[in-house]
Design a protein around this motif. Structure first.
Motif, PDB file in Angstrom:
ATOM      1  N   LEU A 193       0.987  -1.106  -0.002  1.00 43.16           N
ATOM      2  CA  LEU A 193       0.087  -0.407  -0.077  1.00 43.16           C
ATOM      3  C   LEU A 193       0.952   1.283  -0.155  1.00 43.16           C
ATOM      4  CD1 LEU A 193      -2.867  -0.810   2.632  1.00 43.16           C
ATOM      5  CD2 LEU A 193      -3.057  -0.579   0.019  1.00 43.16           C
ATOM      6  N   GLN A 194       0.614   2.063  -0.947  1.00 44.16           N
ATOM      7  CA  GLN A 194       0.953   3.460  -0.790  1.00 44.16           C
ATOM      8  C   GLN A 194       0.263   4.591  -0.118  1.00 44.16           C
ATOM      9  OE1 GLN A 194       2.179   4.005  -4.947  1.00 44.16           O
ATOM     10  NE2 GLN A 194       4.277   3.815  -4.393  1.00 44.16           N
ATOM     11  N   GLU A 195      -1.185   4.308  -0.272  1.00 42.46           N
ATOM     12  CA  GLU A 195      -1.974   5.260   0.389  1.00 42.46           C
ATOM     13  C   GLU A 195      -3.355   4.358   0.535  1.00 42.46           C
ATOM     14  OE1 GLU A 195      -4.584   9.272  -0.599  1.00 42.46           O
ATOM     15  OE2 GLU A 195      -2.764   8.621  -2.036  1.00 42.46           O
ATOM     16  N   LEU A 196      -4.182   4.719   1.770  1.00 48.45           N
ATOM     17  CA  LEU A 196      -5.407   4.248   1.980  1.00 48.45           C
ATOM     18  C   LEU A 196      -5.969   5.215   2.723  1.00 48.45           C
ATOM     19  CD1 LEU A 196      -7.345   1.962   2.039  1.00 48.45           C
ATOM     20  CD2 LEU A 196      -6.307   1.028   4.244  1.00 48.45           C
ATOM     21  N   THR A 197      -6.810   6.093   2.191  1.00 44.64           N
ATOM     22  CA  THR A 197      -7.425   7.334   2.833  1.00 44.64           C
ATOM     23  C   THR A 197      -8.820   7.317   2.920  1.00 44.64           C
ATOM     24  OG1 THR A 197      -5.147   8.522   2.111  1.00 44.64           O
ATOM     25  CG2 THR A 197      -7.283   9.732   2.674  1.00 44.64           C
ATOM     26  N   PRO A 198      -9.627   7.559   3.745  1.00 47.91           N
ATOM     27  CA  PRO A 198     -10.961   7.694   3.890  1.00 47.91           C
ATOM     28  C   PRO A 198     -11.493   8.711   3.005  1.00 47.91           C
ATOM     29  CG  PRO A 198     -10.204   8.111   6.147  1.00 47.91           C
ATOM     30  CD  PRO A 198      -8.935   7.745   5.238  1.00 47.91           C
ATOM     31  N   LEU A 199     -12.527   8.852   2.263  1.00 47.25           N
ATOM     32  CA  LEU A 199     -13.053   9.775   1.528  1.00 47.25           C
ATOM     33  C   LEU A 199     -14.315  10.321   2.355  1.00 47.25           C
ATOM     34  CD1 LEU A 199     -13.150   8.162  -2.016  1.00 47.25           C
ATOM     35  CD2 LEU A 199     -11.608   9.778  -1.342  1.00 47.25           C
ATOM     36  N   ARG A 200     -13.859  11.638   2.899  1.00 49.09           N
ATOM     37  CA  ARG A 200     -14.975  12.107   3.910  1.00 49.09           C
ATOM     38  C   ARG A 200     -16.201  12.622   2.896  1.00 49.09           C
ATOM     39  NH1 ARG A 200     -13.056  12.826   8.753  1.00 49.09           N
ATOM     40  NH2 ARG A 200     -10.831  13.037   8.983  1.00 49.09           N
ATOM     41  N   PRO A 201     -17.247  12.517   3.356  1.00 49.00           N
ATOM     42  CA  PRO A 201     -18.753  12.694   2.696  1.00 49.00           C
ATOM     43  C   PRO A 201     -18.612  14.382   2.609  1.00 49.00           C
ATOM     44  CG  PRO A 201     -19.033  12.005   4.984  1.00 49.00           C
ATOM     45  CD  PRO A 201     -17.604  11.728   4.691  1.00 49.00           C
ATOM     46  N   ILE A 202     -19.329  14.936   1.589  1.00 46.83           N
ATOM     47  CA  ILE A 202     -19.519  16.234   1.858  1.00 46.83           C
ATOM     48  C   ILE A 202     -20.990  16.373   1.626  1.00 46.83           C
ATOM     49  CG2 ILE A 202     -17.588  17.023   0.468  1.00 46.83           C
ATOM     50  CD1 ILE A 202     -19.006  17.041  -2.359  1.00 46.83           C
ATOM     51  N   LEU A 203     -21.445  17.755   2.289  1.00 48.45           N
ATOM     52  CA  LEU A 203     -22.934  17.840   2.511  1.00 48.45           C
ATOM     53  C   LEU A 203     -23.738  17.796   0.933  1.00 48.45           C
ATOM     54  CD1 LEU A 203     -22.833  20.177   5.366  1.00 48.45           C
ATOM     55  CD2 LEU A 203     -23.626  17.650   5.280  1.00 48.45           C
ATOM     56  N   GLU A 204     -22.980  18.300   0.074  1.00 47.18           N
ATOM     57  CA  GLU A 204     -23.367  18.508  -1.432  1.00 47.18           C
ATOM     58  C   GLU A 204     -23.983  17.297  -1.759  1.00 47.18           C
ATOM     59  OE1 GLU A 204     -20.662  20.418  -3.617  1.00 47.18           O
ATOM     60  OE2 GLU A 204     -20.792  22.599  -2.758  1.00 47.18           O
TER      61      GLU A 204
END
Length: 204
Positions: A193-204
């Motif tokens: 793994l080089q990156e494992l990042t949660p994708l934050r939800p946006i209100l839009e």
């Protein structure tokens, strides 16, 4: 209580500093160690010639005068440039940390999401979301961004294992529920793994 509703309630024939002095009824408010935003020397021009963003500054400062217990802001970021938006955001956070309750109504959702603690979304008069922002983020944080040392082989392995994913160049978007399975799959094929990042939800 302080408020900024629709338009800043300032007198056009007065400067920003004079408007603040009028609302505060004393010059001491603009001379203390922690003046509200708008007491800067740049507010010496009469506000009638100011742009919308420049009028917003003394408007927000007036709402924050005398450190009210409750502040109501309607579209506070309207017309502000990037620097002023950051300043307004910091002020909101500072006053909230000091115990002031702020009720903010705005359509600029990405800015609100940076300062809010409770989110209420209204659609056609009906409340569709009413929860702490942390709860909202945890509930809707379902996808992760994934990067590995071998994107081509990673794509093949995900497809062979019937793991749902979306690929953009060397980046993958995968489901949170599949993370452990994907890690085992990569490890078995000596992919790191080089990156494992949660994708934050946006209100839009």
């Amino acid at each position: 209580m302080g408020a900024l509703i629709e338009h800043p309630a300032i007198y056009p024939f007065l400067t920003g500093k004079q408007n603040l002095a009028l609302y505060a009824m004393t010059q001491r408010t603009c001379n203390n160690s922690r003046p509200p935003w708008g007491c800067a020397p740049t507010t010496h021009a009469k506000t009638k010639g100011h742009s919308l963003g420049m009028k917003q500054k003394p408007g927000i400062a007036i709402a924050l005068l005398n450190h009210p217990q409750l502040v109501i802001l309607d579209e506070p970021m309207n017309g502000l440039d990037v620097e002023s938006t950051i300043t307004a955001r910091r002020l909101i956070q500072q006053y909230a940390a000091a115990g002031t309750a702020l009720l903010i109504s705005s359509h600029i959702l990405n800015e609100l999401q940076k300062v809010m603690t409770q989110v209420i979304l209204i659609d056609h008069g009906q409340i569709i979301v009413d929860q702490p922002i942390n709860t909202f983020n945890q509930r809707h944080q379902r996808d992760y961004r994934l990067m590995t040392t071998n994107p081509q082989l990673t794509a093949q392995l995900l497809a062979q294992s019937h793991t749902a994913y979306q690929q953009a160049d060397a980046t993958f978007r995968v489901k949170r529920t599949d993370i452990l399975t994907i890690q085992d799959l990569l490890m078995a094929h000596h992919i790191y793994l080089q990156e494992l990042t949660p994708l934050r939800p946006i209100l839009e």
